[in-house]
Structure formats: structure tokens, C-alpha cells
Scaffold this active site. Sequence first.
Site, short mmCIF file in Angstrom:
data_model
loop_
_atom_site.label_atom_id
_atom_site.label_comp_id
_atom_site.label_asym_id
_atom_site.label_seq_id
_atom_site.Cartn_x
_atom_site.Cartn_y
_atom_site.Cartn_z
N HIS A 69 9.80 31.73 6.93
CA HIS A 69 10.22 30.33 6.99
C HIS A 69 9.70 29.67 8.27
O HIS A 69 9.10 28.58 8.22
CB HIS A 69 11.75 30.29 6.95
N GLU A 70 9.89 30.34 9.41
CA GLU A 70 9.48 29.75 10.69
C GLU A 70 7.96 29.75 10.85
O GLU A 70 7.39 28.78 11.33
CB GLU A 70 10.17 30.46 11.85
N HIS A 73 6.40 26.87 9.07
CA HIS A 73 6.43 25.60 9.81
C HIS A 73 5.19 25.45 10.69
O HIS A 73 4.57 24.39 10.73
CB HIS A 73 7.69 25.51 10.69
#
Length: 164
Positions: A69-70, A73
Site C-alpha cells: 500500500h505504502e 503511493h
Amino acid sequence: MPEQIHARVEACYQQAEAFFKRAFPRPEVSFKLRGQKAGVAHLHENKLRFNPQLYRENRDDFLKQTVAHEVAHLIAHQLFGPRIQPHGEEWQLIMRGVYELPPNRCHTYEVKRRKTTRYLYRCACPDNDFPFSPQRHALVAQGRRYYCRRCRVTLVFSGEQRQE
């Protein structure tokens, strides 16, 4: 602990590089995150921060979902620029297309709240306690006054404390 997260970050980058057929600069990785957030991506500094407590309590899902998820980004920011929405279609494309994971915005990890002391203040009203935080209690010690909205009497420290 850091070795597993570093290895997963690297694996995510290699997946993205194979998918997009281009190289991405590796981020700085930090484990100095506390509170409710599992991870944070600092886009302009190319930095990732992870919550070690939530990692310890949710190891498998954290490695699989939170790290991807990170990283997604940072990849989205580097591919599409700074004007995209944090969990918009570009980020979702990376989560689904590159990592084959659901683009969940938030984690569902149980977050334990720290115990805090409450200082009990009273007024002239019967059975009325006002639990003050340590910060508010310190302001009273410095001379600030608080009043009961009902009886308009200055609240006074009862000498009692409780843990919440």
C-alpha cells in the site's frame, strides 16, 4: 523485524519495475511511527515510515498489504506526479495491476489505546465529575479557570485521579 520489511519493500519495487519496465529510486525506510497509522508514505522525500507495534501484532497482513500500500503511493507519485489523489485511480491501478491486492484505503488492525490519567474536577452540581486531561490539568495549575456551564461555578480539582 526491519529485515523482513526491507525485503518486502524491495520485492514490491522489483515487481513495479518489471511491470512498468523502468527503474524507481529506493526510499528511505523508517520504523518511527506510532499511533493508529500502520504506514505513511512521504512522497516528496521518497520516504516510508512504518508502525513497529502494528507490524508485530499483524505480521503477515502487514507485510503483504500495508507495505505494498505504502510503496504504491511512492510509485504512483513518481509515475503520475503530485496532482493525483492519494487513493485515486492511479494508486488503485498499481495495487490491483502490479501487486494483485485489493486497494483498501485503511487497515483493520486493532489499535490499543494507551492508558491516560484523568484528573477529576467538580463544581456545585451534585454527582458531576469533569475528567481533565494532563494538559488541561497543567493549564489549571498555571492559573487558567474553567467553569461549569450549568451552575457557572469555577471547577475545582477534587484530588482524585483515574486511569482510562
